[in-house]
Write a protein that holds these residues in place. Structure first.
Motif, short mmCIF file in Angstrom:
data_model
loop_
_atom_site.label_atom_id
_atom_site.label_comp_id
_atom_site.label_asym_id
_atom_site.label_seq_id
_atom_site.Cartn_x
_atom_site.Cartn_y
_atom_site.Cartn_z
N ILE A 104 0.84 -1.19 0.00
CA ILE A 104 0.00 0.00 0.00
C ILE A 104 0.88 1.24 0.00
O ILE A 104 1.92 1.26 0.66
CB ILE A 104 -0.88 -0.03 1.28
N ILE A 105 0.47 2.25 -0.75
CA ILE A 105 1.07 3.58 -0.58
C ILE A 105 -0.07 4.58 -0.42
O ILE A 105 -1.01 4.60 -1.23
CB ILE A 105 1.97 3.98 -1.77
N HIS A 106 0.00 5.36 0.63
CA HIS A 106 -0.96 6.44 0.86
C HIS A 106 -0.30 7.77 0.52
O HIS A 106 0.91 7.93 0.67
CB HIS A 106 -1.39 6.48 2.34
N ALA A 107 -1.12 8.70 0.05
CA ALA A 107 -0.68 10.08 -0.16
C ALA A 107 -1.44 10.95 0.84
O ALA A 107 -2.66 10.83 0.94
CB ALA A 107 -0.98 10.54 -1.58
N ARG A 108 -0.72 11.78 1.56
CA ARG A 108 -1.38 12.70 2.49
C ARG A 108 -0.97 14.12 2.15
O ARG A 108 0.18 14.52 2.34
CB ARG A 108 -1.02 12.38 3.95
N PHE A 109 -1.93 14.89 1.62
CA PHE A 109 -1.73 16.31 1.35
C PHE A 109 -2.02 17.07 2.64
O PHE A 109 -3.11 16.93 3.22
CB PHE A 109 -2.68 16.79 0.25
#
Length: 340
Positions: free
Chosen positions: A192-197
């Motif tokens: 899994i890869i999450h992106a958090r802006f």
């Protein structure tokens, strides 16, 4: 209607005062020095340059973080990501709320204050899972600005490549077979890869609020794109806070708790926080690679010796531990420590 404390921080500013739930008792320790952690050249890591690998190991075992240059991601794409982040957070509230987090979901727009105890972070976020592709929940992916989905897709593919090379270089820096860490996080069908802006609105009471409280990351590693102009990230080392300087073309790489566990404590997951600017908004984007929750993570057997016995338990789904103890004063990783 959401309670005042759970409204987006941007909207709270309209009232002209900071709610009590955000006020922190902050100690003024005087000027914060700049960190002098090494700058790592990605192109030299790719070619297994022994001096660069030694520098990498030193940075990860002392600071737990470094600035990565020559990583192959074009400056135009970095600028586009920054600009589209700003554009999203500038949208009217009703447009952003189309992508609001629902229930216990991490994903979507809002903030994390509902799951915190104590005082809140002065931060709004947009959190999206970008890998594997089949698990993307596109209902949370903004359609405005128009370039958002395509640009994030391009950037996530580039940062996945960077992650893969870094994990192999980190293994080699410890004189391990290069796939040892990569085996834990390198399967793009499962992992899994999450992106958090992150959006940190300016605050006239900036000396009383914190963008993100002191914490470590629960990921394997974190790949952070900083704001190009506004500083804010600080890292703790030997009891002293240090400012992370802005290098516009660099990515800031942090060890996450799960890599500290896998390295048997050789690599350090650094405690870091974000401070707020009184006059300027600030943005950042963190990419967070995580292993599949069904994978067992623990210290690699090659790194367990008489001199360095096993420091951490083996476990699946560290994310559950991380969020369960998020409000604790202690680091979450201490829960899985073995008392030798």
């Amino acid at each position: 209607m959401a309670p005042t404390s759970l409204k987006p921080v941007q909207e709270l500013l309209q009232s002209g005062y900071v709610p009590e739930t955000y006020i922190q008792k902050l100690e003024d320790d005087g000027p914060v020095p700049l960190m002098d952690s090494p700058i790592i050249d990605f192109s030299l890591l790719s070619s297994s340059n022994p001096e660069e690998l030694k520098k990498l190991c030193s940075a990860l075992s002392s600071w737990g973080c470094f600035q990565l240059v020559n990583h192959g991601i074009k400056s135009e794409l970095l600028d586009e990501i920054r600009e589209m982040s700003k554009q999203f957070f500038k949208l009217p509230l009703e447009e952003k709320e189309k992508y609001s987090s629902k229930g216990d979901s991490l994903e979507g727009y809002g903030n994390d204050n509902a799951i915190r105890r104590g005082n809140f972070n002065w931060n709004d976020k947009l959190h999206l899972q970008v890998f594997p592709h089949c698990k993307r929940q596109l209902q949370y992916w903004p359609e405005k600005p128009q370039i958002f989905r395509e640009t994030l897709h391009d950037y996530s593919i580039k940062t996945e490549l960077v992650t893969n090379v870094l994990l192999k270089a980190m293994s080699r820096s410890l004189k391990l077979e290069e796939n040892r860490f990569f085996e834990l996080w390198g399967d793009d069908k499962e992992d899994i890869i999450h992106a958090r802006f992150n959006f940190y609105p300016r605050c006239p009471s900036s000396n009383q609020v914190v963008g993100l409280k002191a914490h470590t990351d629960g990921s394997a590693i974190t790949i952070l794109l900083q704001d190009k102009e506004i500083e804010g990230l600080q890292v703790l080392k030997d009891g002293q806070w240090f400012r992370v300087p802005i290098i516009p073309e660099a990515l800031v790489i942090h060890v996450g708790d799960q890599l500290e566990i896998a390295s048997n404590g050789i690599f350090k997951s650094p405690i870091h926080k974000v401070v707020i600017n009184p006059q300027c908004d600030r943005i950042s984007l963190a990419m967070l690679p995580l292993p599949n929750p069904e994978k067992e993570i623990g210290p690699l057997k090659e790194l367990i010796t008489e001199d360095r016995p096993q420091l951490y338990k083996r476990l699946k789904d560290y994310g559950q531990v991380y969020f369960k103890y998020m409000a604790s004063e202690e680091r979450q990783i201490n829960v899985v420590k073995i008392n030798n």
